[in-house]
Design a protein around this motif. Sequence first.
Motif, short mmCIF file in Angstrom:
data_model
loop_
_atom_site.label_atom_id
_atom_site.label_comp_id
_atom_site.label_asym_id
_atom_site.label_seq_id
_atom_site.Cartn_x
_atom_site.Cartn_y
_atom_site.Cartn_z
N TRP A 212 -2.18 0.11 8.19
CA TRP A 212 -1.16 -0.18 7.52
C TRP A 212 -1.60 -0.81 6.02
N VAL A 213 -1.03 -0.34 4.89
CA VAL A 213 -1.80 -0.64 3.56
C VAL A 213 -0.47 -1.31 2.77
N SER A 214 -0.83 -2.52 2.04
CA SER A 214 0.22 -3.05 1.05
C SER A 214 -0.11 -2.47 -0.41
N ASN A 215 0.58 -2.25 -1.11
CA ASN A 215 0.54 -1.96 -2.62
C ASN A 215 0.90 -3.07 -3.46
N SER A 216 0.14 -3.76 -4.11
CA SER A 216 0.64 -4.81 -4.70
C SER A 216 1.51 -4.61 -6.04
N ASP A 217 0.91 -3.64 -6.77
CA ASP A 217 1.76 -3.13 -8.04
C ASP A 217 3.24 -2.38 -7.68
N ARG A 218 3.26 -1.69 -6.65
CA ARG A 218 4.34 -0.89 -6.18
C ARG A 218 5.17 -1.73 -5.31
N GLY A 219 4.80 -2.69 -4.89
CA GLY A 219 5.46 -3.59 -3.97
C GLY A 219 5.92 -2.94 -2.61
N THR A 220 5.07 -2.26 -1.97
CA THR A 220 5.53 -1.44 -0.90
C THR A 220 4.60 -1.83 0.30
N LEU A 221 5.11 -1.67 1.43
CA LEU A 221 4.19 -1.65 2.70
C LEU A 221 4.25 -0.26 3.14
N LEU A 222 3.06 0.44 3.47
CA LEU A 222 2.72 1.77 4.09
C LEU A 222 2.32 1.94 5.33
N ARG A 223 2.59 2.68 5.99
CA ARG A 223 1.94 2.97 7.50
C ARG A 223 1.24 4.40 7.34
N ILE A 224 -0.03 4.70 7.76
CA ILE A 224 -0.74 5.73 7.68
C ILE A 224 -1.29 6.28 9.21
N PRO A 225 -0.62 6.79 9.93
CA PRO A 225 -0.95 7.56 11.16
C PRO A 225 -2.48 7.82 11.28
N VAL A 226 -3.02 7.60 12.30
CA VAL A 226 -4.16 8.11 12.70
C VAL A 226 -4.22 9.12 13.59
#
Length: 325
Positions: A212-226
């Motif tokens: 899981w990764v946050s993007n500060s500029d875009r204001g998003t919380l992302l999930r990247i499956p392994v």
Amino acid sequence: MPRLPYLSGVAAATAVVALLAAAPPPSGEVTVSRPRVVAHFDFAQGQTPENIALEPDGSADLTFSAARQIAHVTKQGHTRIRATLPAEANPRTPVVGDDIVLGIARAHDGTLYVTYATGTRKTGVWRVAPGGAPRQIAQLPSNGLPNAIGLDERRGVLYVADSVLGTVWSVPQQGGTPTEWAKDTALDPVPGSEGGFGVGANGLKVHDGAVWVSNSDRGTLLRIPVRRNGSAGPIETRATGLGGIDDFAFTGRGDTVLAAMFLDNELALVRPDGTHTVVLTQEDGLSNPTSVAVRHRTVYVTSGAFFTMRDPNLLLADLGERHDR
């Protein structure tokens, strides 16, 4: 979030976010209560806590970004310096300029892994064995800004979020050549011409078969499956509207997250459906919060004071659950 003093005016002007309606939380909702600052740090000495890793006894290891240090802080607030990374004589770190230590992760044997950004060959992942000195185990691009780091000991992989290059790197836990594990526009910063700070992928956690990764500029919380073979699956956007999000932590209840919102001096509860509510504010002691950790029923929040320039600290709070009678 590294210190960007020249952006302080912009930050003050943009750090206004409408709060959600103050309706009572539903039964079963995670609650955060009894906030208390247990340790105050010295901003003038570069003691700006950026990231946190917890020890089994509930004490915390923090990165002091501007001082290039790793500090050990007990739950009572007693602080000692565990290690200092070697200074870079001519740092050229993108966005920041200075040489700074950022993310931290802890292995079960007590080994610490940190990210160090200098704009030179020292940029990369450094390892600090218990009682040992810092040693670089992987070199990352000098034109990047390696930020949060997460460890998957089962796979023997370290994941690093690069805030400038919009990349998640994978690095063998024992050290070696990094691999560009995930790269996508969703991880990129927003250009300054479009109102961005130049800080994209920021916080990172390994959780339930995904990164899981946050993007500060875009204001998003992302999930990247392994995937089974260790490669990255398609990036999923799990929450939006989180402007100024830095690092985050899972509460232990599925995909519920507590997120540090550094611009607004807030801690937000982000639900699995993507909605969020503010649970702590500047009045509780937050001063540009940078990272969050959860151990059992205790929440840890570091404040770097990068824009306020007042009272970098470590705050603890109680994690609970609302039950309607």
